[in-house]
Design an enzyme around this catalytic site. Structure first.
Site, short mmCIF file in Angstrom:
data_model
loop_
_atom_site.label_atom_id
_atom_site.label_comp_id
_atom_site.label_asym_id
_atom_site.label_seq_id
_atom_site.Cartn_x
_atom_site.Cartn_y
_atom_site.Cartn_z
N LYS A 113 0.93 4.23 -2.87
CA LYS A 113 0.59 5.63 -2.60
C LYS A 113 1.74 6.57 -2.99
O LYS A 113 1.50 7.71 -3.38
CB LYS A 113 0.22 5.81 -1.14
CG LYS A 113 -1.07 5.09 -0.74
CD LYS A 113 -2.30 5.73 -1.37
CE LYS A 113 -2.88 4.99 -2.52
NZ LYS A 113 -4.13 5.59 -3.06
N TYR A 115 0.83 -1.20 0.00
CA TYR A 115 0.00 0.00 0.00
C TYR A 115 0.87 1.25 0.00
O TYR A 115 0.62 2.19 -0.77
CB TYR A 115 -0.91 -0.01 1.22
CG TYR A 115 -1.75 1.23 1.37
CD1 TYR A 115 -2.91 1.40 0.63
CD2 TYR A 115 -1.39 2.24 2.26
CE1 TYR A 115 -3.69 2.54 0.77
CE2 TYR A 115 -2.15 3.38 2.41
CZ TYR A 115 -3.30 3.53 1.65
OH TYR A 115 -4.06 4.67 1.79
#
Length: 255
Positions: free
Chosen positions: A157, A153
């Site tokens: 991002k 993740y």
């Protein structure tokens, strides 16, 4: 009045941003991954102009959403809000043989940007965890490494920041920025998240429509309507181009 598309807006921060913009008098098109979630979005924001349906978990689904968005007309702004969070316990593979998290978080905003009629403004949802992200592209699909949902993740991002900054550099006529909304108590963030939920949707909505001088910048990263530091790699054209080239290779579509 601006026409704004918000991906992943059947709940959470996307839905909140939609409500905020509708309340300000803007024409908002929401997005859901299936008909059931679309019905929920329509009920939650009855004054939304439209709700588009498309599953961003596959390349065909992303292309289908891009086609539906283009058929609906040109948008003044697109908020790329859809995403999978950091709590994923295992790597999920899509029908395209790719990581689902990477597909939804990175390839979807990339491919939608490439295929949709160019708007005036682009806003890409990032996260504070991007500061722990790794821009290395040797194994972004997590096929050779032991899975870490948090690291996957965080990487995605950071890639979203690279995407926002790369588009800002390539398309100087478009305002392209990234946003970290804070760690807020949405379904993704969890009930114990410490940041102010009410502030969660504000900055992306502001960047999409405001004529404030600070909102008319491009190639910047924001938190609560203030510029915020991101890693040096995010500002490097070489890193931006490497990601854009990688996404082009996977999708067969070049920006």
């Amino acid at each position: 009045m601006a026409h704004v598309l918000i991906t992943g807006s059947s709940d959470g921060l996307g839905l909140m941003a939609g409500r905020l913009l509708v309340g300000q008098g803007h024409a908002v098109t929401l997005h859901a991954r299936n008909d059931q979630r679309a019905a929920h979005a329509r009920a939650a924001v009855p004054d939304a102009e439209n709700v588009l349906v498309g599953d961003l978990g596959s390349l065909d689904g992303i292309r289908s959403l891009a086609a539906a968005a283009n058929a609906a007309g040109r948008f003044d702004a697109v908020i790329h809000n859809a995403g999978i969070g950091f709590r994923e316990p295992r790597r999920v593979q899509t029908v395209d043989g790719l990581s689902q998290l990477f597909t939804v978080n990175v390839l979807a905003p990339y491919l939608l940007t490439a295929l949709m009629t160019r708007p005036d403004r682009l806003v890409y949802l990032s996260s504070g965890l991007a500061r722990g992200g790794d821009p290395d592209l040797s194994d972004p699909q997590w096929t050779d490494r032991r899975w870490s949902g948090t690291q996957a993740y965080s990487d995605s991002k950071l890639f979203d920041v690279l995407l926002a900054f790369g588009i800002a550099r390539l398309w100087p006529d478009v305002l392209s920025n990234s946003v970290e909304p804070g760690w807020v108590a949405t379904k993704m963030g969890g009930l114990g998240a410490p940041d102010d939920l009410d502030q969660g949707p504000v900055t992306q909505a502001w960047l999409a429509v405001s004529d404030d001088e600070a909102a008319m910048l491009t190639g910047r990263h924001f938190y609560h309507r203030q510029e915020r530091f991101v890693s040096a790699e995010a500002h490097e054209a070489k890193a931006q181009d490497a990601l854009l080239d990688y996404c082009a290779e996977l999708t067969g579509t070049t920006i």
